[in-house]
Design a protein around this motif. Structure first.
Motif, PDB file in Angstrom:
ATOM      1  N   ALA A 115     -52.036   4.265  29.259  1.00 56.66           N
ATOM      2  CA  ALA A 115     -51.092   5.155  29.932  1.00 56.66           C
ATOM      3  C   ALA A 115     -49.681   4.604  29.837  1.00 56.66           C
ATOM      4  O   ALA A 115     -49.455   3.389  29.715  1.00 56.66           O
ATOM      5  CB  ALA A 115     -51.482   5.314  31.400  1.00 56.66           C
ATOM      6  N   ILE A 116     -48.703   5.516  29.902  1.00 55.94           N
ATOM      7  CA  ILE A 116     -47.306   5.103  29.989  1.00 55.94           C
ATOM      8  C   ILE A 116     -47.113   4.424  31.341  1.00 55.94           C
ATOM      9  O   ILE A 116     -47.423   4.990  32.388  1.00 55.94           O
ATOM     10  CB  ILE A 116     -46.359   6.303  29.860  1.00 55.94           C
ATOM     11  N   THR A 117     -46.611   3.208  31.307  1.00 57.21           N
ATOM     12  CA  THR A 117     -46.450   2.467  32.557  1.00 57.21           C
ATOM     13  C   THR A 117     -45.029   2.529  33.101  1.00 57.21           C
ATOM     14  O   THR A 117     -44.817   2.424  34.309  1.00 57.21           O
ATOM     15  CB  THR A 117     -46.846   0.986  32.360  1.00 57.21           C
ATOM     16  N   ARG A 118     -44.051   2.720  32.215  1.00 59.55           N
ATOM     17  CA  ARG A 118     -42.677   2.726  32.698  1.00 59.55           C
ATOM     18  C   ARG A 118     -41.797   3.534  31.746  1.00 59.55           C
ATOM     19  O   ARG A 118     -42.039   3.572  30.540  1.00 59.55           O
ATOM     20  CB  ARG A 118     -42.139   1.293  32.819  1.00 59.55           C
ATOM     21  N   VAL A 119     -40.780   4.170  32.307  1.00 56.13           N
ATOM     22  CA  VAL A 119     -39.752   4.860  31.530  1.00 56.13           C
ATOM     23  C   VAL A 119     -38.408   4.255  31.902  1.00 56.13           C
ATOM     24  O   VAL A 119     -38.120   4.041  33.087  1.00 56.13           O
ATOM     25  CB  VAL A 119     -39.748   6.378  31.830  1.00 56.13           C
ATOM     26  N   VAL A 120     -37.610   3.974  30.892  1.00 56.20           N
ATOM     27  CA  VAL A 120     -36.244   3.487  31.131  1.00 56.20           C
ATOM     28  C   VAL A 120     -35.294   4.283  30.253  1.00 56.20           C
ATOM     29  O   VAL A 120     -35.680   4.806  29.205  1.00 56.20           O
ATOM     30  CB  VAL A 120     -36.105   1.979  30.821  1.00 56.20           C
ATOM     31  N   ILE A 166     -42.662   2.663  27.766  1.00 53.46           N
ATOM     32  CA  ILE A 166     -43.384   1.401  27.772  1.00 53.46           C
ATOM     33  C   ILE A 166     -44.820   1.662  28.174  1.00 53.46           C
ATOM     34  O   ILE A 166     -45.088   2.337  29.175  1.00 53.46           O
ATOM     35  CB  ILE A 166     -42.723   0.400  28.742  1.00 53.46           C
ATOM     36  N   ALA A 167     -45.767   1.178  27.352  1.00 53.22           N
ATOM     37  CA  ALA A 167     -47.195   1.302  27.639  1.00 53.22           C
ATOM     38  C   ALA A 167     -47.786  -0.099  27.611  1.00 53.22           C
ATOM     39  O   ALA A 167     -47.996  -0.664  26.527  1.00 53.22           O
ATOM     40  CB  ALA A 167     -47.881   2.202  26.621  1.00 53.22           C
ATOM     41  N   GLY A 168     -48.004  -0.676  28.782  1.00 53.74           N
ATOM     42  CA  GLY A 168     -48.516  -2.043  28.829  1.00 53.74           C
ATOM     43  C   GLY A 168     -47.503  -3.006  28.238  1.00 53.74           C
ATOM     44  O   GLY A 168     -46.363  -3.094  28.678  1.00 53.74           O
ATOM     45  N   GLN A 169     -47.924  -3.724  27.181  1.00 49.39           N
ATOM     46  CA  GLN A 169     -47.030  -4.725  26.590  1.00 49.39           C
ATOM     47  C   GLN A 169     -46.250  -4.192  25.391  1.00 49.39           C
ATOM     48  O   GLN A 169     -45.521  -4.943  24.734  1.00 49.39           O
ATOM     49  CB  GLN A 169     -47.846  -5.948  26.143  1.00 49.39           C
ATOM     50  N   PHE A 170     -46.362  -2.881  25.112  1.00 48.94           N
ATOM     51  CA  PHE A 170     -45.703  -2.324  23.932  1.00 48.94           C
ATOM     52  C   PHE A 170     -44.660  -1.278  24.312  1.00 48.94           C
ATOM     53  O   PHE A 170     -44.701  -0.692  25.394  1.00 48.94           O
ATOM     54  CB  PHE A 170     -46.744  -1.719  22.987  1.00 48.94           C
ATOM     55  N   GLU A 171     -43.750  -1.015  23.372  1.00 45.40           N
ATOM     56  CA  GLU A 171     -42.601  -0.167  23.674  1.00 45.40           C
ATOM     57  C   GLU A 171     -42.144   0.589  22.429  1.00 45.40           C
ATOM     58  O   GLU A 171     -42.182   0.071  21.319  1.00 45.40           O
ATOM     59  CB  GLU A 171     -41.462  -1.044  24.194  1.00 45.40           C
ATOM     60  N   MET A 172     -41.705   1.822  22.649  1.00 47.58           N
ATOM     61  CA  MET A 172     -41.003   2.589  21.620  1.00 47.58           C
ATOM     62  C   MET A 172     -39.737   3.135  22.247  1.00 47.58           C
ATOM     63  O   MET A 172     -39.760   3.667  23.366  1.00 47.58           O
ATOM     64  CB  MET A 172     -41.838   3.730  21.071  1.00 47.58           C
ATOM     65  N   GLY A 173     -38.624   2.998  21.544  1.00 47.41           N
ATOM     66  CA  GLY A 173     -37.360   3.451  22.113  1.00 47.41           C
ATOM     67  C   GLY A 173     -36.375   3.890  21.054  1.00 47.41           C
ATOM     68  O   GLY A 173     -36.574   3.689  19.853  1.00 47.41           O
ATOM     69  N   LEU A 174     -35.302   4.504  21.529  1.00 48.39           N
ATOM     70  CA  LEU A 174     -34.188   4.935  20.692  1.00 48.39           C
ATOM     71  C   LEU A 174     -32.909   4.481  21.364  1.00 48.39           C
ATOM     72  O   LEU A 174     -32.801   4.500  22.590  1.00 48.39           O
ATOM     73  CB  LEU A 174     -34.157   6.466  20.572  1.00 48.39           C
ATOM     74  N   ASP A 212     -50.438  19.397  38.073  1.00 46.62           N
ATOM     75  CA  ASP A 212     -51.367  19.665  39.177  1.00 46.62           C
ATOM     76  C   ASP A 212     -51.822  18.398  39.888  1.00 46.62           C
ATOM     77  O   ASP A 212     -52.654  18.444  40.789  1.00 46.62           O
ATOM     78  CB  ASP A 212     -52.599  20.426  38.667  1.00 46.62           C
ATOM     79  N   ASN A 213     -51.282  17.238  39.480  1.00 45.01           N
ATOM     80  CA  ASN A 213     -51.672  15.977  40.108  1.00 45.01           C
ATOM     81  C   ASN A 213     -50.463  15.046  40.110  1.00 45.01           C
ATOM     82  O   ASN A 213     -50.165  14.405  39.102  1.00 45.01           O
ATOM     83  CB  ASN A 213     -52.835  15.331  39.343  1.00 45.01           C
ATOM     84  N   PRO A 214     -49.757  14.951  41.238  1.00 44.75           N
ATOM     85  CA  PRO A 214     -48.536  14.130  41.276  1.00 44.75           C
ATOM     86  C   PRO A 214     -48.796  12.646  41.059  1.00 44.75           C
ATOM     87  O   PRO A 214     -47.856  11.886  40.812  1.00 44.75           O
ATOM     88  CB  PRO A 214     -47.967  14.401  42.673  1.00 44.75           C
ATOM     89  N   ASN A 215     -50.068  12.215  41.146  1.00 43.81           N
ATOM     90  CA  ASN A 215     -50.415  10.819  40.907  1.00 43.81           C
ATOM     91  C   ASN A 215     -51.091  10.614  39.558  1.00 43.81           C
ATOM     92  O   ASN A 215     -51.565   9.518  39.262  1.00 43.81           O
ATOM     93  CB  ASN A 215     -51.317  10.292  42.025  1.00 43.81           C
ATOM     94  N   GLY A 216     -51.119  11.669  38.740  1.00 43.56           N
ATOM     95  CA  GLY A 216     -51.743  11.573  37.433  1.00 43.56           C
ATOM     96  C   GLY A 216     -50.840  10.881  36.421  1.00 43.56           C
ATOM     97  O   GLY A 216     -49.610  10.942  36.516  1.00 43.56           O
ATOM     98  N   VAL A 217     -51.454  10.221  35.442  1.00 46.27           N
ATOM     99  CA  VAL A 217     -50.718   9.504  34.405  1.00 46.27           C
ATOM    100  C   VAL A 217     -50.779  10.287  33.101  1.00 46.27           C
ATOM    101  O   VAL A 217     -51.449  11.320  33.004  1.00 46.27           O
ATOM    102  CB  VAL A 217     -51.296   8.089  34.200  1.00 46.27           C
ATOM    103  N   THR A 218     -50.065   9.799  32.084  1.00 42.92           N
ATOM    104  CA  THR A 218     -50.141  10.410  30.759  1.00 42.92           C
ATOM    105  C   THR A 218     -50.237   9.321  29.704  1.00 42.92           C
ATOM    106  O   THR A 218     -49.671   8.232  29.857  1.00 42.92           O
ATOM    107  CB  THR A 218     -48.915  11.294  30.471  1.00 42.92           C
ATOM    108  N   THR A 219     -50.975   9.631  28.641  1.00 43.41           N
ATOM    109  CA  THR A 219     -51.044   8.756  27.473  1.00 43.41           C
ATOM    110  C   THR A 219     -50.256   9.351  26.314  1.00 43.41           C
ATOM    111  O   THR A 219     -50.224   8.781  25.229  1.00 43.41           O
ATOM    112  CB  THR A 219     -52.505   8.532  27.034  1.00 43.41           C
TER     113      THR A 219
END
Length: 404
Positions: A222-227, A263-271, A327-334
């Motif tokens: 899952a995506i763990t963080r957005v910056v 950021i997903a765990g220890q990996f990252e993709m960015g622009l 439909d789930n405010p606590n749901g995650v996304t991959t």
């Protein structure tokens, strides 16, 4: 017998999961190999080309062993194509909608991977190579120019309802990928040509290319963080995983560069844009949450009650906001979608735009009729505070390929 010398940046043709591609391979700043595979138009491929379907990079694990991540595209998708959204316009019946949607019943933001491209080799040096794709992107607009209410940002006067008042314009778009020996990040330069539009104040749209998906952590985490960093402030989620209930801050001043990252765990993709925000080529859109935190932002007042995150439309870059479950405010996304972003007033003659905190000088219809900007593509292990932010703050060459 002499060994075959290693080409600093290598270009070859290959087949990736049944798709014909042009592949670029080079050594990064750590001397480790990276590659990008760009899907070709035609050549027996299904659909259209002009975007990345695979990127690879190496990293060292906790034991010091070198590991390779193969970031593949989901089926029938990829990364690096152009997308633009029409601005919501004000009509004489009081409705706010896009011209494409209200008047013609069409998609106001078709995916650029759905249009034919022509591709050709650009620069072809030993240590620097580029590849260029050209396409034509459709954009609905008015036949006669109109104005803007300075207080609301809406059309003044409102637009009429007859199809005869509007037409479909063509925007030639050129996307150039650049790769350089010794640099980690490829560069994508986008040029949107307004020369087929008679003048300003007919079309109004944003800039979301490069756009798309790659599985940058080669897994289903899952995506763990957005910056991100817009032209004024840094944003970061502060919860362990990204959900619509994530806590966040968006009030630390940004004097570095514009950037966005997943950021997903220890990996990252960015622009990131490889220049300071003071000289950015892009204006941000309006947001109520800019300069605030989850504790001070009134999500209900902004029109998106039921979640802690800023409203989806407030994000300066398209990212995971539309991938999270509603439909789930606590749901995650991959889902690992990432894109660039801007104000939706490109094509207009406004002298400034308002981002929610300040007015910023604006040139949405340059005299040369070219909208041109570059971003660098970051893939790798994340670091404290974000690898993308770190490289965006680097100054100088930003560890990124030069512009073609």
């Amino acid at each position: 017998m002499l060994a075959t010398p290693v080409v600093a940046v290598e270009r070859t043709n290959a087949t990736i999961k049944g798709q014909k591609a042009v592949v670029f391979k080079w050594r990064d700043s750590a001397g480790r190999f990276r590659s990008v595979a760009l899907k070709r138009e035609g050549a027996g491929n299904s659909g259209h080309g002009g975007y990345a379907i695979r990127m690879t990079y190496n990293y060292l694990d906790s034991t010091g062993a070198k590991r390779t991540v193969t970031a593949d595209a989901p089926k029938d998708d990829g990364f690096g194509y152009f997308v633009s959204h029409e601005r919501y316009r004000k009509f004489t019946d009081g409705e706010s909608n896009t011209i494409a949607g209200k008047i013609f019943g069409k998609d106001d933001s078709p995916l650029g991977r759905g249009f034919a491209v022509t591709g050709r080799v650009g620069a072809d040096g030993k240590k620097f190579k580029s590849y260029r794709f050209k396409t034509v992107y459709p954009r609905y607009g008015a036949k006669a120019p109109g104005g803007i209410d300075d207080n609301t940002g809406d059309d003044q006067p409102p637009l009429g309802l007859s199809q005869s008042l509007f037409q479909l314009y063509e925007l030639p778009v050129t996307i150039t990928w650049s790769f350089q020996d010794g640099r980690d990040h490829p560069r994508i330069q986008t040029v949107v040509d307004l020369s087929r539009i008679p003048g300003p104040d007919l079309v109004s749209f944003d800039l979301r290319g490069p756009y798309g998906k790659l599985d940058f952590n080669a897994g289903s985490g899952a995506i763990t963080r957005v910056v991100w960093g817009d032209a004024a402030y840094h944003f970061t989620t502060t919860s362990p995983t990204l959900t619509r209930n994530s806590t966040w801050t968006w009030n630390a001043a940004n004097d570095e560069s514009r950037y966005t990252a997943l950021i997903a765990g220890q990996f990252e993709m960015g622009l990131f844009e490889p220049q300071p925000v003071a000289g950015t080529k892009i204006n941000d859109g309006f947001a109520f949450g800019r300069g605030q935190t989850d504790a001070t932002h009134d999500a209900a007042g902004a029109g998106c009650g039921g979640q802690a995150l800023p409203c989806d439309w407030e994000w300066p870059y398209q990212s995971a906001q539309y991938e999270l479950p509603y439909d789930n405010p606590n749901g995650v996304t991959t889902s690992e979608k990432i894109a660039w972003g801007s104000t939706a007033y490109y094509g207009m003659s406004l002298g400034s735009t308002y981002d929610g905190t300040r007015s910023v000088p604006f040139n949405g219809f340059p005299t040369n009729r070219k909208l041109s900007y570059s971003v660098c593509v970051v893939l790798g292990q994340t670091v404290a505070g974000s690898l993308t932010r770190f490289d965006a703050s680097g100054g100088g060459d930003y560890n990124c390929a030069r512009v073609d």
